[in-house]
Design a protein around this motif. Sequence first.
Motif, PDB file in Angstrom:
ATOM      1  N   SER A   3       0.841  -1.187   0.000  1.00 54.90           N
ATOM      2  CA  SER A   3       0.000   0.000   0.000  1.00 54.90           C
ATOM      3  C   SER A   3       0.876   1.237   0.000  1.00 54.90           C
ATOM      4  O   SER A   3       2.104   1.173   0.193  1.00 54.90           O
ATOM      5  N   GLU A   4       0.249   2.377  -0.208  1.00 58.41           N
ATOM      6  CA  GLU A   4       0.927   3.666  -0.129  1.00 58.41           C
ATOM      7  C   GLU A   4       0.260   4.504   0.942  1.00 58.41           C
ATOM      8  O   GLU A   4      -0.970   4.511   1.064  1.00 58.41           O
ATOM      9  N   PHE A   5       1.065   5.214   1.734  1.00 56.52           N
ATOM     10  CA  PHE A   5       0.552   6.064   2.793  1.00 56.52           C
ATOM     11  C   PHE A   5       1.211   7.437   2.701  1.00 56.52           C
ATOM     12  O   PHE A   5       2.414   7.540   2.464  1.00 56.52           O
ATOM     13  N   GLU A   6       0.400   8.471   2.877  1.00 49.88           N
ATOM     14  CA  GLU A   6       0.945   9.838   2.913  1.00 49.88           C
ATOM     15  C   GLU A   6       0.833  10.366   4.338  1.00 49.88           C
ATOM     16  O   GLU A   6      -0.221  10.264   4.966  1.00 49.88           O
ATOM     17  N   VAL A   7       1.921  10.913   4.847  1.00 51.10           N
ATOM     18  CA  VAL A   7       1.995  11.380   6.227  1.00 51.10           C
ATOM     19  C   VAL A   7       2.267  12.881   6.223  1.00 51.10           C
ATOM     20  O   VAL A   7       3.031  13.385   5.396  1.00 51.10           O
ATOM     21  N   ALA A   8       1.661  13.600   7.149  1.00 54.32           N
ATOM     22  CA  ALA A   8       1.876  15.041   7.263  1.00 54.32           C
ATOM     23  C   ALA A   8       3.296  15.331   7.749  1.00 54.32           C
ATOM     24  O   ALA A   8       3.972  14.471   8.315  1.00 54.32           O
ATOM     25  N   ALA A   9       3.745  16.562   7.562  1.00 53.25           N
ATOM     26  CA  ALA A   9       5.090  16.954   7.986  1.00 53.25           C
ATOM     27  C   ALA A   9       5.281  16.780   9.489  1.00 53.25           C
ATOM     28  O   ALA A   9       6.397  16.532   9.957  1.00 53.25           O
ATOM     29  N   ALA A  10       4.199  16.892  10.256  1.00 56.49           N
ATOM     30  CA  ALA A  10       4.285  16.754  11.707  1.00 56.49           C
ATOM     31  C   ALA A  10       4.614  15.330  12.139  1.00 56.49           C
ATOM     32  O   ALA A  10       4.980  15.101  13.295  1.00 56.49           O
ATOM     33  N   GLY A  11       4.503  14.366  11.227  1.00 54.15           N
ATOM     34  CA  GLY A  11       4.801  12.982  11.562  1.00 54.15           C
ATOM     35  C   GLY A  11       3.658  12.312  12.303  1.00 54.15           C
ATOM     36  O   GLY A  11       2.547  12.830  12.370  1.00 54.15           O
ATOM     37  N   GLY A  12       3.927  11.165  12.876  1.00 54.56           N
ATOM     38  CA  GLY A  12       2.894  10.430  13.598  1.00 54.56           C
ATOM     39  C   GLY A  12       3.104   8.936  13.443  1.00 54.56           C
ATOM     40  O   GLY A  12       4.201   8.470  13.133  1.00 54.56           O
ATOM     41  N   GLU A  13       2.036   8.178  13.644  1.00 56.50           N
ATOM     42  CA  GLU A  13       2.111   6.723  13.560  1.00 56.50           C
ATOM     43  C   GLU A  13       1.229   6.220  12.423  1.00 56.50           C
ATOM     44  O   GLU A  13       0.150   6.757  12.178  1.00 56.50           O
ATOM     45  N   GLN A  14       1.716   5.213  11.735  1.00 58.82           N
ATOM     46  CA  GLN A  14       0.970   4.600  10.651  1.00 58.82           C
ATOM     47  C   GLN A  14       0.955   3.093  10.851  1.00 58.82           C
ATOM     48  O   GLN A  14       1.990   2.426  10.797  1.00 58.82           O
ATOM     49  N   ALA A  15      -0.224   2.535  11.115  1.00 56.98           N
ATOM     50  CA  ALA A  15      -0.349   1.082  11.280  1.00 56.98           C
ATOM     51  C   ALA A  15      -0.453   0.427   9.915  1.00 56.98           C
ATOM     52  O   ALA A  15      -1.124   0.943   9.009  1.00 56.98           O
ATOM     53  N   ILE A  16       0.215  -0.716   9.770  1.00 61.89           N
ATOM     54  CA  ILE A  16       0.069  -1.503   8.550  1.00 61.89           C
ATOM     55  C   ILE A  16      -0.310  -2.930   8.965  1.00 61.89           C
ATOM     56  O   ILE A  16       0.281  -3.507   9.869  1.00 61.89           O
ATOM     57  N   ALA A  17      -1.325  -3.445   8.330  1.00 56.76           N
ATOM     58  CA  ALA A  17      -1.836  -4.781   8.656  1.00 56.76           C
ATOM     59  C   ALA A  17      -1.699  -5.682   7.439  1.00 56.76           C
ATOM     60  O   ALA A  17      -1.728  -5.215   6.288  1.00 56.76           O
ATOM     61  N   PHE A  18      -1.553  -6.980   7.665  1.00 57.50           N
ATOM     62  CA  PHE A  18      -1.347  -7.910   6.578  1.00 57.50           C
ATOM     63  C   PHE A  18      -1.753  -9.315   7.034  1.00 57.50           C
ATOM     64  O   PHE A  18      -1.981  -9.573   8.219  1.00 57.50           O
ATOM     65  N   ILE A  19      -1.829 -10.222   6.073  1.00 58.73           N
ATOM     66  CA  ILE A  19      -2.143 -11.621   6.358  1.00 58.73           C
ATOM     67  C   ILE A  19      -0.849 -12.415   6.224  1.00 58.73           C
ATOM     68  O   ILE A  19      -0.136 -12.312   5.226  1.00 58.73           O
ATOM     69  N   THR A  20      -0.515 -13.209   7.238  1.00 55.96           N
ATOM     70  CA  THR A  20       0.715 -14.004   7.182  1.00 55.96           C
ATOM     71  C   THR A  20       0.557 -15.263   8.014  1.00 55.96           C
ATOM     72  O   THR A  20      -0.183 -15.285   9.000  1.00 55.96           O
ATOM     73  N   ASN A  21       1.240 -16.315   7.596  1.00 55.87           N
ATOM     74  CA  ASN A  21       1.273 -17.553   8.386  1.00 55.87           C
ATOM     75  C   ASN A  21       2.716 -17.954   8.687  1.00 55.87           C
ATOM     76  O   ASN A  21       2.994 -19.114   8.984  1.00 55.87           O
ATOM     77  N   VAL A  22       3.620 -16.985   8.576  1.00 49.64           N
ATOM     78  CA  VAL A  22       5.040 -17.227   8.870  1.00 49.64           C
ATOM     79  C   VAL A  22       5.591 -16.066   9.682  1.00 49.64           C
ATOM     80  O   VAL A  22       5.017 -14.974   9.709  1.00 49.64           O
ATOM     81  N   ASP A  23       6.720 -16.308  10.329  1.00 50.05           N
ATOM     82  CA  ASP A  23       7.421 -15.207  10.991  1.00 50.05           C
ATOM     83  C   ASP A  23       7.960 -14.261   9.923  1.00 50.05           C
ATOM     84  O   ASP A  23       8.249 -14.676   8.792  1.00 50.05           O
ATOM     85  N   TYR A  24       8.112 -12.999  10.263  1.00 51.87           N
ATOM     86  CA  TYR A  24       8.498 -12.009   9.256  1.00 51.87           C
ATOM     87  C   TYR A  24       9.380 -10.935   9.885  1.00 51.87           C
ATOM     88  O   TYR A  24       9.533 -10.836  11.091  1.00 51.87           O
ATOM     89  N   GLU A  25       9.947 -10.132   9.036  1.00 54.83           N
ATOM     90  CA  GLU A  25      10.740  -8.988   9.482  1.00 54.83           C
ATOM     91  C   GLU A  25      10.338  -7.760   8.692  1.00 54.83           C
ATOM     92  O   GLU A  25       9.838  -7.844   7.566  1.00 54.83           O
TER      93      GLU A  25
END
Length: 243
Positions: A3-25
Amino acid sequence: AGSEFEVAAAGGEQAIAFITNVDYEVVIPEAAASWISVAPETRAMEKKEVTLVIARNLSEEAREAVVTVKATDGELKAEYKISQKGLVVTPIAEVLALAEGDAIDSAFIKGYVISNYELNNLTSMKGLYVQDNTGGLQFYLAANHELAFGTKVQIDLSGATIGDYNGAVQIGGLALDKITTVSTGNTVEPKTVTMADFLANKYEGQYIAIEGVQVSEADLSKTWVVGDAHTSINIEDANGNKF
């Protein structure tokens, strides 16, 4: 997927969710490591969401990076493009135009320090004056500072309130961490102005020079302030105007 996310200059937090059945990095590009971090630190298959923490962008230039989530034991991966807007600098004149008591939702100013704590021309180390090419602004900070004359600064006014001190606009209680030093040792030349324009308060909070004036005779024996003392020295011109 990704996905693509646009963040304001002030910054902040952006959650990203996904489907997985394995460990990841989560892989953050080295060039973006100074402004993007990730939580939590551990990422196993049962945790299907991470939070990207985006730092405040102190530059007027936009920036972007691609964060990759990939399986630790394979090639499966998803990419997330993070675009952050550049800082929008507000002219000081726009801040001065606000009314006393107005709250500033989000604003950044950039200018030069024109007060001089080394000369003791303010009787508090919390006092600060900053000017840009549109005007000058007075601050009474939350703590003492050592910002030297000619220091170029960027100041986050978000959440501040417009105040008044002896008829002049003042922002009080600003935390030191709201001030970022851009450069030091800059040359700042005073604006040469007429006595009439000065008395008309056209240059509030600015570094100026007034020609053709002198110290009133009665005040010639006075000295400059020492420590936290106060004094008043009258200045006059040949036409009897004085301040």
